[in-house]
Design a protein around this motif. Structure first.
Motif, PDB file in Angstrom:
ATOM      1  N   ARG A 244       0.831  -1.194   0.000  1.00  0.00           N
ATOM      2  CA  ARG A 244       0.000   0.000   0.000  1.00  0.00           C
ATOM      3  C   ARG A 244       0.869   1.248   0.000  1.00  0.00           C
ATOM      4  NH1 ARG A 244      -3.921   0.293   4.940  1.00  0.00           N
ATOM      5  NH2 ARG A 244      -1.950   0.858   5.991  1.00  0.00           N
ATOM      6  N   LEU A 245       0.603   2.123  -0.971  1.00  0.00           N
ATOM      7  CA  LEU A 245       1.302   3.394  -1.103  1.00  0.00           C
ATOM      8  C   LEU A 245       0.343   4.512  -0.711  1.00  0.00           C
ATOM      9  CD1 LEU A 245       3.727   5.132  -2.036  1.00  0.00           C
ATOM     10  CD2 LEU A 245       2.794   5.005  -4.356  1.00  0.00           C
ATOM     11  N   HIS A 274       2.323   3.633 -14.131  1.00  0.00           N
ATOM     12  CA  HIS A 274       3.166   2.452 -14.252  1.00  0.00           C
ATOM     13  C   HIS A 274       3.739   2.424 -15.664  1.00  0.00           C
ATOM     14  CE1 HIS A 274       4.743  -1.547 -13.660  1.00  0.00           C
ATOM     15  NE2 HIS A 274       4.068  -2.003 -14.706  1.00  0.00           N
ATOM     16  N   GLN A 275       5.085   2.582 -15.753  1.00  0.00           N
ATOM     17  CA  GLN A 275       5.771   2.674 -17.046  1.00  0.00           C
ATOM     18  C   GLN A 275       5.168   3.780 -17.909  1.00  0.00           C
ATOM     19  OE1 GLN A 275       5.769  -1.231 -18.812  1.00  0.00           O
ATOM     20  NE2 GLN A 275       7.348  -2.012 -17.435  1.00  0.00           N
ATOM     21  N   ASN A 276       4.984   4.950 -17.283  1.00  0.00           N
ATOM     22  CA  ASN A 276       4.461   6.150 -17.947  1.00  0.00           C
ATOM     23  C   ASN A 276       3.024   6.008 -18.431  1.00  0.00           C
ATOM     24  OD1 ASN A 276       6.606   7.975 -17.666  1.00  0.00           O
ATOM     25  ND2 ASN A 276       7.679   7.143 -19.439  1.00  0.00           N
ATOM     26  N   GLU A 306       7.209  -5.511  -6.327  1.00  0.00           N
ATOM     27  CA  GLU A 306       8.013  -5.730  -7.538  1.00  0.00           C
ATOM     28  C   GLU A 306       7.750  -4.681  -8.615  1.00  0.00           C
ATOM     29  OE1 GLU A 306       4.557  -8.755  -7.597  1.00  0.00           O
ATOM     30  OE2 GLU A 306       6.013  -7.949  -6.154  1.00  0.00           O
ATOM     31  N   PHE A 307       6.681  -3.881  -8.458  1.00  0.00           N
ATOM     32  CA  PHE A 307       6.372  -2.848  -9.444  1.00  0.00           C
ATOM     33  C   PHE A 307       6.809  -1.453  -9.001  1.00  0.00           C
ATOM     34  CE2 PHE A 307       2.775  -5.897 -10.435  1.00  0.00           C
ATOM     35  CZ  PHE A 307       3.393  -6.401 -11.561  1.00  0.00           C
ATOM     36  N   MET A 308       7.443  -1.344  -7.837  1.00  0.00           N
ATOM     37  CA  MET A 308       7.831  -0.021  -7.348  1.00  0.00           C
ATOM     38  C   MET A 308       8.941   0.617  -8.193  1.00  0.00           C
ATOM     39  SD  MET A 308       5.877   0.857  -4.893  1.00  0.00           S
ATOM     40  CE  MET A 308       6.761   2.206  -4.135  1.00  0.00           C
ATOM     41  N   GLY A 335       9.400   9.607  -8.071  1.00  0.00           N
ATOM     42  CA  GLY A 335       9.536   8.224  -8.485  1.00  0.00           C
ATOM     43  C   GLY A 335      10.989   7.805  -8.506  1.00  0.00           C
ATOM     44  N   PRO A 336      11.284   6.638  -9.056  1.00  0.00           N
ATOM     45  CA  PRO A 336      12.671   6.167  -9.147  1.00  0.00           C
ATOM     46  C   PRO A 336      13.459   6.955 -10.185  1.00  0.00           C
ATOM     47  CG  PRO A 336      11.175   4.616 -10.209  1.00  0.00           C
ATOM     48  CD  PRO A 336      10.311   5.634  -9.536  1.00  0.00           C
ATOM     49  N   PHE A 337      14.703   6.543 -10.391  1.00  0.00           N
ATOM     50  CA  PHE A 337      15.619   7.272 -11.264  1.00  0.00           C
ATOM     51  C   PHE A 337      15.098   7.390 -12.688  1.00  0.00           C
ATOM     52  CE2 PHE A 337      19.305   7.568 -14.094  1.00  0.00           C
ATOM     53  CZ  PHE A 337      19.957   8.659 -13.542  1.00  0.00           C
ATOM     54  N   MET A 338      14.263   6.458 -13.092  1.00  0.00           N
ATOM     55  CA  MET A 338      13.714   6.486 -14.438  1.00  0.00           C
ATOM     56  C   MET A 338      12.813   7.694 -14.677  1.00  0.00           C
ATOM     57  SD  MET A 338      11.352   3.570 -16.291  1.00  0.00           S
ATOM     58  CE  MET A 338      12.477   2.279 -15.758  1.00  0.00           C
TER      59      MET A 338
END
Length: 366
Positions: A244-245, A274-276, A306-308, A335-338
């Motif tokens: 949960r986020l 998720h993936q833009n 696993e999707f974070m 978000g992450p580095f991406m």
């Protein structure tokens, strides 16, 4: 007997006289003439022999034209200096600590909100590794205040005065925006080093329909975005056991009002991507007549652990106009580095490193 002799004599006479009555046909050979090329060669040798000095080189060592036309004249060589393009900036004097200068052209189509940027050239870029032309530059172009996305030129090898002549298109409105040019060099270890930056405000282009050609000197550091859009305070928490986020929209301050006669009515949209690709969007209540609104609302999203690494959050501050179309004031992407950099990336990594702990901070709108 006499008649027999007479007949034989007639026969013999006919055999003798017949050849003398044949008509002779005259036959003559045309006079032989030397080839034209040989004649020209002999004339050329005669001229060189007559005009040669005692210490002049031999005839065989004289270089003749590569193309000869018989019966005409030899073609001369082309002088390349007659066709060279003179650069007006070659004689420009640069200070000793100069980092370089870039030239570019801008053209804006207001109807389609299309900005055409032509990167022309750069000059006097420093050679980081010593020597001359030991620079492998390329340029990244940002449409500020969004520093996550950029367009990049091709890399030029061993050239401190590269010519790019590349065009790029940005599909954005120019209100409160500016261009940022960053020149990079790649060293022998494939490390990308920022050599300098240049900023150009785009607000004057909104009413200008003509093509603008200009240049800017590179600077070591540039100030942050000169257009302050406001700030938004957020709190994030991730529970890895429940997947949960939780996102808390706490408050905002300094929201820029696009309508100077009416106070700001604003709300915040929270989108999980998720993936833009947008997975789910939620929004806060509208806070009326306040440039420093207080929201204090939280939202939860179901995101597996696993999707974070491929998920991100986008918080968009929207100005509410009632019956008219709402307008975005700015946004924060975490978000992450991406997907993010700087403080946004640091907040995301801290949230993952400290699960079930709330991480709150202020973020600038971009």
């Amino acid at each position: 007997m006499s008649s027999l002799r007479r007949n034989s004599f007639k026969k013999f006479y006919s055999l003798i006289v017949l050849p003398s009555s044949m008509k002779t046909i005259p036959f003559t050979l045309p006079p032989s003439t030397p080839p034209v090329v040989r004649r020209q060669k002999s004339l050329l040798d005669a001229e060189l022999g007559a005009n040669s000095a005692p210490n002049s080189p031999k005839i065989s060592q004289v270089k003749r034209p590569s193309v000869e036309i018989p019966g005409d004249f030899a073609l001369g060589t082309i002088d390349p200096t007659l066709y060279s393009v003179i650069d007006e900036d070659d004689n420009t004097d640069y200070p000793p600590d100069h980092l370089g200068r870039i030239w570019f052209a801008l053209e804006y189509e207001a109807d389609s909100e299309k900005l055409l940027v032509t990167l022309m050239k750069a000059k006097n870029l420093p050679s980081k590794r010593g020597g001359c032309n030991n620079c492998d530059p390329y340029v990244r172009i940002f449409l500020m205040p969004d520093e996550r996305r950029y367009l990049q030129s091709k890399q030029k090898r061993k050239n401190c005065n590269p010519k790019f002549e590349e065009s790029f298109v940005f599909q954005k409105a120019l209100e409160e925006r500016h261009l940022k040019f960053t020149v990079y060099d790649v060293d022998r270890h494939k490390k990308h080093i920022a050599m300098g930056h240049a900023l150009f405000p785009l607000q004057p282009l909104c009413d200008n329909k003509e093509r603008v050609v200009t240049s800017r000197d590179l600077e070591r550091e540039v100030l942050d975005t000169p257009f302050h859009l406001g700030e938004l305070k957020l709190a994030l928490c991730y529970n890895d056991h429940l997947d949960r986020l939780t996102v808390c929209i706490l408050e905002g301050r300094g929201f820029k009002n696009n309508d100077e006669f009416n106070p700001t009515d604003s709300y915040v949209k929270v989108s999980l991507l998720h993936q833009n690709k947008t997975v789910k969007t939620k929004k806060t209540d509208t806070i009326k007549k306040s440039e420093d609104p207080v929201f204090n609302q939280s939202f939860t999203f179901k995101v597996a652990n696993e999707f974070m690494d491929t998920s991100s959050l986008t918080m968009t501050v929207v100005q509410h106009h009632g019956p008219h179309k709402d307008k975005n004031l700015g946004r924060v992407i975490i978000g992450p580095f991406m997907f993010s950099r700087g403080k946004e990336l640091e907040c995301w990594n801290t949230m993952l490193a400290k699960p079930r702990e709330q991480i709150s901070t202020w973020f600038n709108l971009t």
